[in-house]
Motif scaffolding. Structure first.
Motif, PDB file in Angstrom:
ATOM      1  N   ASP A 120       0.576   5.650  -0.580  1.00 49.52           N
ATOM      2  CA  ASP A 120       0.030   7.007  -0.821  1.00 49.52           C
ATOM      3  C   ASP A 120       1.035   7.639  -0.986  1.00 49.52           C
ATOM      4  O   ASP A 120       2.025   8.182  -0.199  1.00 49.52           O
ATOM      5  CB  ASP A 120      -0.947   7.080   0.256  1.00 49.52           C
ATOM      6  N   SER A 140      -8.156   5.580 -13.183  1.00 46.42           N
ATOM      7  CA  SER A 140      -7.890   6.695 -12.216  1.00 46.42           C
ATOM      8  C   SER A 140      -9.174   7.645 -12.143  1.00 46.42           C
ATOM      9  O   SER A 140      -9.757   7.683 -13.024  1.00 46.42           O
ATOM     10  CB  SER A 140      -6.772   7.604 -12.754  1.00 46.42           C
ATOM     11  N   THR A 141      -9.117   8.362 -11.002  1.00 45.65           N
ATOM     12  CA  THR A 141     -10.332   9.244 -10.959  1.00 45.65           C
ATOM     13  C   THR A 141      -9.653  10.549 -11.139  1.00 45.65           C
ATOM     14  O   THR A 141      -8.795  10.908 -10.532  1.00 45.65           O
ATOM     15  CB  THR A 141     -10.876   9.468  -9.619  1.00 45.65           C
ATOM     16  N   ARG A 167      -9.351  -0.487 -11.329  1.00 49.85           N
ATOM     17  CA  ARG A 167     -10.040   0.675 -11.675  1.00 49.85           C
ATOM     18  C   ARG A 167      -9.221   1.786 -12.496  1.00 49.85           C
ATOM     19  O   ARG A 167      -7.950   1.926 -11.939  1.00 49.85           O
ATOM     20  CB  ARG A 167     -10.567   1.404 -10.126  1.00 49.85           C
ATOM     21  N   ASN A 193      -1.542  -1.333  -4.028  1.00 48.49           N
ATOM     22  CA  ASN A 193      -2.877  -0.356  -3.439  1.00 48.49           C
ATOM     23  C   ASN A 193      -2.603   0.903  -2.988  1.00 48.49           C
ATOM     24  O   ASN A 193      -1.536   1.392  -2.497  1.00 48.49           O
ATOM     25  CB  ASN A 193      -3.709  -1.289  -2.211  1.00 48.49           C
ATOM     26  N   MET A 238      -6.166   6.212  -8.150  1.00 53.81           N
ATOM     27  CA  MET A 238      -6.618   5.048  -7.099  1.00 53.81           C
ATOM     28  C   MET A 238      -5.987   3.987  -7.891  1.00 53.81           C
ATOM     29  O   MET A 238      -6.250   3.583  -8.977  1.00 53.81           O
ATOM     30  CB  MET A 238      -7.956   5.113  -6.887  1.00 53.81           C
ATOM     31  N   ASN A 275      -5.814  -0.056  -7.267  1.00 48.63           N
ATOM     32  CA  ASN A 275      -6.321  -1.159  -6.855  1.00 48.63           C
ATOM     33  C   ASN A 275      -6.377  -2.479  -7.609  1.00 48.63           C
ATOM     34  O   ASN A 275      -6.770  -2.407  -8.674  1.00 48.63           O
ATOM     35  CB  ASN A 275      -7.878  -1.014  -6.533  1.00 48.63           C
ATOM     36  N   THR A 320       0.691  -0.955   0.139  1.00 47.59           N
ATOM     37  CA  THR A 320      -0.100   0.137   0.049  1.00 47.59           C
ATOM     38  C   THR A 320       0.844   1.226   0.111  1.00 47.59           C
ATOM     39  O   THR A 320       1.928   1.244   0.969  1.00 47.59           O
ATOM     40  CB  THR A 320      -1.005   0.038   1.414  1.00 47.59           C
ATOM     41  N   SER A 331      -2.984   5.583  -3.605  1.00 48.77           N
ATOM     42  CA  SER A 331      -3.471   6.491  -4.214  1.00 48.77           C
ATOM     43  C   SER A 331      -2.018   7.627  -4.573  1.00 48.77           C
ATOM     44  O   SER A 331      -0.972   7.257  -3.665  1.00 48.77           O
ATOM     45  CB  SER A 331      -4.374   7.389  -3.635  1.00 48.77           C
ATOM     46  N   GLN A 344      -6.133  12.735  -8.666  1.00 50.10           N
ATOM     47  CA  GLN A 344      -6.052  11.487  -7.805  1.00 50.10           C
ATOM     48  C   GLN A 344      -6.181  10.112  -8.666  1.00 50.10           C
ATOM     49  O   GLN A 344      -7.194  10.046  -9.351  1.00 50.10           O
ATOM     50  CB  GLN A 344      -7.110  11.645  -6.814  1.00 50.10           C
TER      51      GLN A 344
END
Length: 445
Positions: A369, A438-439, A436, A408, A429, A431, A367, A410, A427
């Motif tokens: 970030d 990207s947003t 998914r 995992n 994301m 996963n 993970t 962002s 942002q």
């Protein structure tokens, strides 16, 4: 003291005691000692030791010379071969034995062959030898010099299906006590790394992708305590012969002290490290300075007041060397297989924050970030011909490759610049399960 070292030292003590008996009574033949030694090893280590050659013991000038040939040791609770030694010799001083001191002037091993295995559960086949001993030795041991020549060690990792062969390994050490080792010189002329050959009708399954490496290690004046921390200086040089790549590491640990809190030994120290690596077109330099805390047996490591500076360059990905520096902390729990870090600093002139967590080292769950205030891709990307880039790709760069990583988390970018276009509040994301996309919240100028 580690149990494996304890077994060796007790084995030496048995031979020394037997040598004394031989000297005092000319009636005892050294080979009579084979059976008692083999039985003692089996009873205390649950491994089978076999001494195929003769045991030779000579007394000369207040020293005892012991030569043993053709030694084999089995796996734990098995008869499968774990290690074999062609020849081993010891030179010990006689008079210190009267004061419960074992002084080994020279300990040499020739032709060591060993097989290290990590099984599917992550257990090593030497864990029983490395486990701490609960009982203290009834004597003091000091080894003036050790040497291992012409040794071959094979490491088989059942989890990653990798096989690493260390060929013609040579090791020389200086003075060794229960607390310290003065110096280590390690030379490995040849290392082969490849996939494990499987019995299969598939032709590709039997192919090896071997690499050839050479390595040298030098350690000066370092000491070990029961937390596993060392103080001293070490240098490592690693060269990939096939690609003409190399790695050089200089490591020093100092100001080491030890205390106990709630009956748990802790060691404190300070660590400096510098690494320079080159692999093909990749060039990397890292400097590290950190406070260090280590718990008992090295199960937990805390790097506080962590400071690092680095430079990385690869002409296919960046236009010029990328520099950065980070401050923060890092925690490593070996028994739980957990690594956590939180860092803040500057990366390519952008204020950056990184929080990362890695669980399970064999099949890592990662993970990450990352928070960047700005990212100017125009300044970073390598020199390219813009006329060859399709018009539809000139706006927003492609980040879908992140979905192919086992990550995992962002990536937050306050302001992204590319080809005269700016995007704010981006942002991404990550996963790996849902894959998914990207947003994106964009504001173009």
């Amino acid at each position: 003291m580690r149990r494996g070292v304890r077994y060796v030292l007790v084995f030496l003590t048995i031979l020394v005691g037997a040598a004394g008996i031989l000297i005092l009574t000319v009636f005892v033949q050294p080979n009579v000692l084979k059976s008692p030694i083999e039985q003692w090893v089996k009873a205390n280590s649950q491994r089978v030791l076999a001494i195929g050659g003769d045991i030779q013991i000579v007394y000369l000038h207040s020293r005892i010379y012991i030569h043993v040939n053709d030694l084999t040791l089995s796996e734990y609770r098995q008869e499968t071969l774990f290690a074999a030694i062609e020849r081993a010799r010891l030179m010990l001083s006689l008079w210190p034995l009267l004061h419960q001191r074992v002084v080994v002037d020279d300990f040499a091993i020739e032709g060591l062959r060993a097989r290290l295995i990590r099984d599917q559960n992550g257990r090593m086949n030497i864990e029983d030898l490395l486990a701490p001993s609960e009982e203290a030795l009834p004597f003091v041991v000091e080894i003036a010099r050790t040497g291992t020549t012409d040794s071959n060690i094979v490491f088989h990792d059942a989890i990653t299906q990798r096989r690493i062969e260390f060929n013609r390994l040579n090791v020389i050490t200086g003075r060794i006590t229960a607390e310290s080792v003065d110096a280590i010189e390690l030379k490995i002329p040849l290392i082969k790394i490849g996939t494990v050959v499987l019995e299969s009708s598939d032709v590709d399954a039997n192919k090896k992708a071997d690499k050839i490496l050479a390595m040298q290690l030098a350690v000066e004046q370092f000491a070990l305590n029961n937390t596993g921390i060392m103080s001293g200086v070490a240098t490592l040089s690693l060269q990939d012969i096939t690609t003409d790549s190399d790695l050089n590491l200089h490591l020093s640990v100092f100001d080491v002290n030890q205390s106990e809190q709630a009956d748990v030994p802790l060691s404190y120290g300070h660590l400096n490290a510098a690494l320079i690596a080159q692999h093909g077109a990749l060039a990397l330099e890292i400097a590290l300075d950190t406070a260090l805390t280590v718990e008992q047996a090295g199960n937990r490591w805390e790097f506080d007041d962590f400071k690092t500076e680095f430079t990385v360059f690869h002409p296919e990905f960046v236009r010029a060397p990328v520099r950065g520096h980070f401050d923060g902390n890092l925690s490593l729990d070996v028994s739980a297989e957990l690594l956590q870090t939180k860092l803040e600093g500057v990366l390519a002139d952008s204020r950056t924050g990184v929080a990362a967590r890695i669980q399970d080292f064999a099949s890592p769950d990662i993970t990450v970030d990352i928070d960047l205030d700005t990212l100017d891709l125009n300044a970073l990307r390598p020199e390219i011909d813009l006329n060859k880039i399709p018009a539809e790709t000139k706006a927003l760069p492609e980040f879908s490759f992140l979905n192919n990583l086992n990550l995992n988390g962002s990536i937050m970018i306050g302001l992204l610049s590319i080809e005269g276009v700016r995007f704010s509040g981006i942002q991404f994301m990550m996963n790996p399960e849902s894959r998914r996309n990207s947003t994106l919240n964009e504001s173009a100028h």
